[in-house]
Design an enzyme around this catalytic site. Structure first.
Site, PDB file in Angstrom:
ATOM      1  N   LYS A  63       1.020  -1.096   0.032  1.00 44.40           N
ATOM      2  CA  LYS A  63      -0.089   0.006   0.245  1.00 44.40           C
ATOM      3  C   LYS A  63       0.966   1.306   0.048  1.00 44.40           C
ATOM      4  O   LYS A  63       0.746   2.101  -0.611  1.00 44.40           O
ATOM      5  CB  LYS A  63      -0.731  -0.111   0.980  1.00 44.40           C
ATOM      6  CG  LYS A  63      -2.077   0.780   1.181  1.00 44.40           C
ATOM      7  CD  LYS A  63      -3.112   0.601   2.431  1.00 44.40           C
ATOM      8  CE  LYS A  63      -3.710  -0.740   2.085  1.00 44.40           C
ATOM      9  NZ  LYS A  63      -4.840  -0.960   3.267  1.00 44.40           N
TER      10      LYS A  63
ATOM     11  N   ARG B  79      -3.999   2.735   8.334  1.00 40.68           N
ATOM     12  CA  ARG B  79      -4.081   1.398   7.643  1.00 40.68           C
ATOM     13  C   ARG B  79      -2.767   0.431   7.687  1.00 40.68           C
ATOM     14  O   ARG B  79      -1.713   1.098   7.777  1.00 40.68           O
ATOM     15  CB  ARG B  79      -4.599   1.479   6.373  1.00 40.68           C
ATOM     16  CG  ARG B  79      -5.918   2.098   6.200  1.00 40.68           C
ATOM     17  CD  ARG B  79      -6.128   2.261   4.668  1.00 40.68           C
ATOM     18  NE  ARG B  79      -7.640   2.693   4.298  1.00 40.68           N
ATOM     19  CZ  ARG B  79      -7.911   3.858   4.377  1.00 40.68           C
ATOM     20  NH1 ARG B  79      -7.306   5.009   4.529  1.00 40.68           N
ATOM     21  NH2 ARG B  79      -9.366   4.319   4.123  1.00 40.68           N
TER      22      ARG B  79
ATOM     23  N   GLY C 136      -8.482  -8.420   4.214  1.00 36.99           N
ATOM     24  CA  GLY C 136      -9.252  -8.500   5.471  1.00 36.99           C
ATOM     25  C   GLY C 136      -8.510  -8.799   6.559  1.00 36.99           C
ATOM     26  O   GLY C 136      -8.749  -9.272   7.625  1.00 36.99           O
TER      27      GLY C 136
ATOM     28  N   MET D   3      -5.740  -7.225   8.081  1.00 34.01           N
ATOM     29  CA  MET D   3      -5.315  -6.427   8.862  1.00 34.01           C
ATOM     30  C   MET D   3      -6.330  -5.397   9.068  1.00 34.01           C
ATOM     31  O   MET D   3      -7.281  -5.527   8.162  1.00 34.01           O
ATOM     32  CB  MET D   3      -3.955  -5.721   8.240  1.00 34.01           C
ATOM     33  CG  MET D   3      -2.702  -6.529   7.854  1.00 34.01           C
ATOM     34  SD  MET D   3      -2.269  -7.122   9.392  1.00 34.01           S
ATOM     35  CE  MET D   3      -0.808  -8.046   8.861  1.00 34.01           C
TER      36      MET D   3
ATOM     37  N   ARG E  28      -4.088  -1.317  -6.118  1.00 34.54           N
ATOM     38  CA  ARG E  28      -3.066  -2.345  -5.888  1.00 34.54           C
ATOM     39  C   ARG E  28      -3.483  -3.281  -6.874  1.00 34.54           C
ATOM     40  O   ARG E  28      -4.755  -3.170  -7.472  1.00 34.54           O
ATOM     41  CB  ARG E  28      -3.220  -3.437  -4.505  1.00 34.54           C
ATOM     42  CG  ARG E  28      -4.628  -3.569  -4.212  1.00 34.54           C
ATOM     43  CD  ARG E  28      -4.806  -4.372  -2.746  1.00 34.54           C
ATOM     44  NE  ARG E  28      -6.319  -4.772  -2.468  1.00 34.54           N
ATOM     45  CZ  ARG E  28      -6.387  -4.874  -1.292  1.00 34.54           C
ATOM     46  NH1 ARG E  28      -5.749  -4.923  -0.321  1.00 34.54           N
ATOM     47  NH2 ARG E  28      -7.925  -5.143  -1.249  1.00 34.54           N
TER      48      ARG E  28
ATOM     49  N   HIS F  21     -15.759  -8.488   2.438  1.00 39.85           N
ATOM     50  CA  HIS F  21     -14.820  -9.383   2.876  1.00 39.85           C
ATOM     51  C   HIS F  21     -15.220 -10.908   2.498  1.00 39.85           C
ATOM     52  O   HIS F  21     -14.197 -11.332   1.712  1.00 39.85           O
ATOM     53  CB  HIS F  21     -14.884  -9.563   4.590  1.00 39.85           C
ATOM     54  CG  HIS F  21     -13.914 -10.418   4.912  1.00 39.85           C
ATOM     55  ND1 HIS F  21     -14.229 -11.836   5.348  1.00 39.85           N
ATOM     56  CD2 HIS F  21     -12.712 -10.244   5.246  1.00 39.85           C
ATOM     57  CE1 HIS F  21     -13.328 -12.401   5.699  1.00 39.85           C
ATOM     58  NE2 HIS F  21     -12.182 -11.425   5.880  1.00 39.85           N
TER      59      HIS F  21
ATOM     60  N   GLU G 188      13.438 -42.584   0.235  1.00 39.55           N
ATOM     61  CA  GLU G 188      12.512 -42.164   1.190  1.00 39.55           C
ATOM     62  C   GLU G 188      12.900 -42.457   2.686  1.00 39.55           C
ATOM     63  O   GLU G 188      12.149 -42.072   3.544  1.00 39.55           O
ATOM     64  CB  GLU G 188      11.014 -42.795   1.138  1.00 39.55           C
ATOM     65  CG  GLU G 188      11.036 -44.178   0.538  1.00 39.55           C
ATOM     66  CD  GLU G 188       9.586 -44.573  -0.064  1.00 39.55           C
ATOM     67  OE1 GLU G 188       8.671 -44.044   0.449  1.00 39.55           O
ATOM     68  OE2 GLU G 188       9.673 -45.819  -0.430  1.00 39.55           O
TER      69      GLU G 188
ATOM     70  N   SER H  12      13.563 -41.814  -7.655  1.00 40.57           N
ATOM     71  CA  SER H  12      12.328 -41.070  -7.200  1.00 40.57           C
ATOM     72  C   SER H  12      12.235 -40.815  -5.753  1.00 40.57           C
ATOM     73  O   SER H  12      12.293 -41.644  -5.006  1.00 40.57           O
ATOM     74  CB  SER H  12      11.024 -41.825  -7.737  1.00 40.57           C
ATOM     75  OG  SER H  12       9.781 -41.125  -7.696  1.00 40.57           O
TER      76      SER H  12
ATOM     77  N   GLY I 232      10.581 -40.227  -2.529  1.00 44.26           N
ATOM     78  CA  GLY I 232       9.180 -40.058  -1.991  1.00 44.26           C
ATOM     79  C   GLY I 232       9.313 -39.308  -0.892  1.00 44.26           C
ATOM     80  O   GLY I 232       9.427 -39.767   0.276  1.00 44.26           O
TER      81      GLY I 232
ATOM     82  N   CYS J  15       7.879 -37.763  -6.201  1.00 38.11           N
ATOM     83  CA  CYS J  15       6.468 -38.234  -6.402  1.00 38.11           C
ATOM     84  C   CYS J  15       5.754 -38.029  -5.131  1.00 38.11           C
ATOM     85  O   CYS J  15       4.906 -38.651  -4.883  1.00 38.11           O
ATOM     86  CB  CYS J  15       6.603 -39.607  -6.887  1.00 38.11           C
ATOM     87  SG  CYS J  15       7.375 -40.874  -5.681  1.00 38.11           S
TER      88      CYS J  15
ATOM     89  N   TYR K 110      12.181 -34.471 -13.296  1.00 34.84           N
ATOM     90  CA  TYR K 110      10.603 -34.020 -13.401  1.00 34.84           C
ATOM     91  C   TYR K 110      10.059 -34.315 -11.887  1.00 34.84           C
ATOM     92  O   TYR K 110      10.741 -34.420 -11.116  1.00 34.84           O
ATOM     93  CB  TYR K 110      10.010 -35.453 -14.153  1.00 34.84           C
ATOM     94  CG  TYR K 110      10.106 -36.850 -13.489  1.00 34.84           C
ATOM     95  CD1 TYR K 110       8.986 -37.234 -12.542  1.00 34.84           C
ATOM     96  CD2 TYR K 110      11.060 -37.780 -13.824  1.00 34.84           C
ATOM     97  CE1 TYR K 110       9.029 -38.388 -11.830  1.00 34.84           C
ATOM     98  CE2 TYR K 110      11.249 -38.793 -13.122  1.00 34.84           C
ATOM     99  CZ  TYR K 110      10.177 -39.239 -12.134  1.00 34.84           C
ATOM    100  OH  TYR K 110      10.368 -40.628 -11.489  1.00 34.84           O
TER     101      TYR K 110
END
Length: 874
Positions: free
Chosen positions: A22, A92, A101, A103, A337, A455, A745, A764, A766, A831, A851
């Site tokens: 703000k 404010r 909402g 603050m 904003r 709100h 894992e 992979s 886990g 994963c 990935y």
């Protein structure tokens, strides 16, 4: 000496971290020459200093605040605390990330019993003066001293009833003067005899403290956790000269957006109230007028407003959310904003801004909040079920989507019902920030009061929750826990349905269906795919899940949990027979009956994938999860197997473990029962070879051994798998290639990843189990104490939802490096649930994973987050 306070004219847009959102926008608007009431910002660093100083504002900060007040006095030709013509200010909050909402705002600060009389004489408008004072008493009591707002609302409602009027605006100056006295009495009683503060400097410091304090109120902490906002950012405080929208019929206040925040459609969108102050619009106490009506009420103001709104959008190159006040025909902007918006609106706006030449494709991709794409996949009503539905009312369509559930009237009840697995519709007169957890738990929100920028509307849109607001026909009886609408009475626990896209309210539980996505979604996804380097797979266990994920852009399956295939009624009995068998031969016989089922599932999934990779995780859960635990089911199993009930019970008891998540599961099952791994290998290999023969699709099965902590463990199971895989290839006359890898894992697996990579062809991670094992607490039990950890600021987020990059992340990074030292080019993915969390996806990009894999409906989130990670880390 540190600088804790900046005049608006001293800042600019680059100072967001210091001045908050703000404050830096008000500074930027000052540079642009916009009509804004002047003021100053107390920095976020001052907030941090307040907490570091034992929740005290240091003398140095206080001195700088009062120096800035002196400057405001000179600027306005008024004195703070003057009894004849007082300078009044608003206070404010303004954190660097918008927290709607969360603050609290205080208006008309500087009034007291004497100043209000001078103010009435000076303005020649006693009604306005006493209206401003009673509002200030109410806000200050609520925000600073935490006297519940409801105490004051009851007094206002009682007075309106006594005077026979509907609105606050119908009360006279004398009525409002009486209200102010009654409000002070409420304050005095709540404060154990302490009078309402009369010294404006004390009022100001109390208000600044309250804003700093509100950074750490429970609802702010919840909001930050839900939106990944760090707790150490702190909030700035903006002190601004008051302008008044409650001076009469040529004054007013409003909120407007430069584009529709629900749909993204270009064109001004918003609402305003004549003779009101800003909080009235946002709090939804009166239902406001659409902004277009301003053209009829005040044509000059409307034209100026439209010109300046467009200027702001062009300057900030994004849809703006603006608050404005008109004081006796003169327009002021209080703030602007980048507007909160629904996911469909965000996509539409981003595409339109690219088409209008305002932003680039890269900027469009980076601007969309990845998590918000969840909203696109929210349900709509089944058209056939909707036709039969009975409309009982309609109001404002505040946040899109469809929801059906049981009625609850308080946030706590909504949350409790949700935790029991119920679908909840939260019905409130109006929502307030205290309701945040109940709103989060609800499928839909229905309010009696409030407009499209109340709100309830703003928060629901931000969370992607369906919301219908401003249904004034509803009569709520909070004591009886009922409401009346459309000739019907609904009690707590009764079903209703809401359409947040049309504003219609229906009786009963209407069936919903999954949403379909728009053209702008496809455009953004095409751009995202162009920029990302990280592949995105899905966690899927059924052909249906696989097809869904492929439609949403999944590039394969990163985790197929084979145990989920065993829980169907026609299969569970066979796995139970295997578990209860006391010889290898009997176990193999039971497992052979499962091969057609597993193979059939794998074939359907390979066909749905059309050549995309699939990582098949072998049986992971402890066997006790498959056995019956009720006497009735145990008796049925005993009968089927020709055993006594006592024998079945003994076997079930034998399988019981004190800590099953760290017990006989994962690869440990395959070591003790190699026949399980043999059956699964045959099912995978036969399915892959047959699909290749039937369709010509190239398939390279990826077989994943779970819960490995030791290289020799992996080698043992791998040898079993290779033996059967080669046997199947020989039987089928196939030369199909396959890869055998492991899930990392267990912390020991990460620490010895170089050795494990000698056997594993891919890793992979886990991260669900890796997080459990690293932290030493289980996902199922952590909920009992994590709230205390958030309150104590030990953790800021749930480590099962957002990857702990310092600890667990270090293990992941180490394992990738060590694994690739042994096996250059080792394919590594993730994963766990973290695969769909944007901050975790960015971490995966940084440490060089190939990935991420996540649930089907989070695939678009991961695709977008992966693109953002690539663009943000160029």
């Amino acid at each position: 000496m540190a600088k804790w306070v900046y005049k608006f004219e001293e800042g600019n847009a680059s100072m967001r971290n210091l001045l908050g959102g703000k404050g830096c926008n008000l500074a930027e608007m000052t540079i642009l020459g916009m009509p804004i009431p002047q003021g100053f910002t107390v920095t976020t660093e001052a907030c941090t200093e307040y907490y570091n100083s034992g929740k005290q504002i240091t003398q140095e900060i206080q001195d700088q605040i009062f120096e800035a007040i002196t400057w405001l006095e000179e600027l306005n030709g008024k004195k703070f605390g003057d009894t004849e013509d007082p300078l009044l200010v608003s206070v404010r909050s303004g954190a660097r990330a918008s927290m709607p909402g969360m603050m609290d705002t205080i208006l008309n600060l500087g009034l007291n019993d004497v100043a209000v009389e001078g103010f009435a004489k000076k303005t020649g408008n006693p009604r306005f003066a006493y209206d401003s004072y009673r509002r200030f008493i109410q806000m200050y009591s609520d925000v600073v001293m935490e006297v519940p707002k409801s105490h004051f609302e009851k007094i206002i409602d009682a007075m309106k009833e006594e005077k026979g009027v509907h609105f606050d605006t119908d009360l006279t100056a004398d009525d409002l003067k009486e209200l102010a006295e009654k409000f002070k009495a409420v304050y005095k009683e709540a404060m154990n005899g302490e009078e309402f503060p009369q010294e404006p400097k004390d009022q100001l410091m109390g208000a600044v403290k309250a804003v700093f304090r509100s950074w750490d109120n429970p609802r702010a902490i919840v909001y930050r956790r839900m939106n990944d906002i760090p707790g150490d950012w702190g909030t700035a405080v903006n002190v601004q000269t008051m302008v008044f929208g409650n001076k009469g019929e040529t004054s007013g206040t409003g909120v407007a957006f430069t584009r529709n925040p629900s749909t993204g459609e270009k064109g001004i969108y918003g609402e305003y109230l004549i003779n009101a102050q800003g909080e009235d619009v946002v709090a939804g106490v009166r239902t406001p007028q659409p902004i277009t009506q301003l053209e009829n009420d005040m044509p000059d103001c409307y034209k100026q407003f439209m010109d300046l709104a467009m200027k702001l959008e062009k300057h900030f190159r994004d849809m703006q959310d603006m608050e404005f006040t008109i004081e006796e025909g003169k327009l002021y902007f209080l703030q602007t904003r980048n507007g909160k918006r629904t996911a469909p609106a965000a996509l539409q706006i981003a595409c339109d801004l690219v088409d209008e030449g305002m932003i680039t494709e890269e900027e469009a991709v980076v601007r969309i909040e990845a998590k918000s794409l969840d909203q696109l996949l929210h349900p709509t009503f089944n058209p056939a079920a909707l036709k039969a539905g009975e409309v009982i009312g309609s109001a404002l369509p505040a946040s899109p989507g469809a929801a059906a559930g049981k009625v609850y009237f308080t946030a706590d009840e909504a949350k409790a019902a949700h935790e029991k697995g119920e679908r909840v519709i939260l019905v409130r007169l109006e929502t307030s920030p205290e309701d945040i957890e109940g709103m989060h738990a609800a499928e839909g929100i229905l309010t009696v009061r409030g407009g499209m920028t109340s709100h309830a509307a703003v928060v629901a849109r931000g969370m992607g929750t369906c919301c219908v607001s401003g249904c004034g026909e509803i009569k709520i009886n909070e004591e009886a826990k009922t409401f009346e609408l459309g000739g019907h009475t609904f009690a707590e626990g009764d079903y209703i349905s809401l359409d947040g896209s049309t504003g219609k309210i229906y009786k009963g539980d209407i069936e919903t269906q999954e949403a379909s996505v728009s053209g702008s979604f496809e455009r953004i996804m095409v751009w995202a795919d162009k920029f990302r380097t990280l592949k995105v797979r899905t966690n899927a266990d059924t052909p249906e899940d696989t097809l869904n994920a492929v439609k949403l852009g999944a590039e394969g399956i990163g985790l197929c949990r084979t145990e989920h295939m065993f829980f169907e009624a026609d299969r569970i009995m066979k796995i139970r027979k295997m578990i209860l068998s006391d010889s290898v031969e009997a176990r193999e016989e039971a497992l052979n009956e499962l091969i057609p089922f597993q193979k059939g599932d794998f074939k359907a999934m390979y066909k749905a994938l059309e050549g995309r990779p699939m990582t098949v995780r072998y049986l992971d859960p402890p066997l006790h999860e498959f056995v019956p635990h009720t006497e009735e089911e145990q008796a049925e199993l005993a009968k089927n197997m020709g055993l006594t009930l006592a024998e079945v019970k003994a076997k079930v008891d034998e399988l019981h473990e004190f800590n099953p998540m760290m017990g006989h599961r994962g690869c440990r099952l395959a070591v003790t029962y190699p026949e399980i791994a043999k059956m699964q290998t045959r099912a995978v290999m036969e399915a892959a070879i047959e699909v290749k023969e039937e369709t010509g699709i190239d398939i390279v099965p990826e077989i994943m051994i779970p819960l490995v902590g030791e290289k020799k463990e992996l080698k043992f199971v791998k040898d079993v798998v290779v033996e059967v895989a080669e046997q199947v290839k020989k039987e089928k006359g196939s030369d199909m290639q396959y890869h055998i890898g492991t899930m990392i894992e267990i912390p020991r697996a990460a620490l010895t990843a170089d050795a494990i990579a000698e056997e594993a062809e891919f890793f992979s991670f886990g991260t669900n189990d890796l997080t459990q094992m690293t932290f030493g607490f289980s996902r199922d039990d952590a909920g009992k104490f994590l709230d205390s950890y958030y309150k104590a600021k030990i953790y800021e987020s749930d480590p099962f939802a957002r990857l702990d990059q310092t600890g667990v992340g270090q293990l992941v990074e180490m394992a990738v490096k060590k694994g690739r030292q042994t096996r250059p080019g080792l394919k590594c993915g993730i994963c766990g649930e973290h695969g769909g969390d944007p901050s975790s996806v960015e971490f995966c990009h940084k440490v060089g994973l190939n990935y991420v894999s996540c649930s089907p409906f989070r695939v678009p989130i991961a695709r977008l987050a992966a693109a953002q990670a690539a663009l943000n880390n160029k």
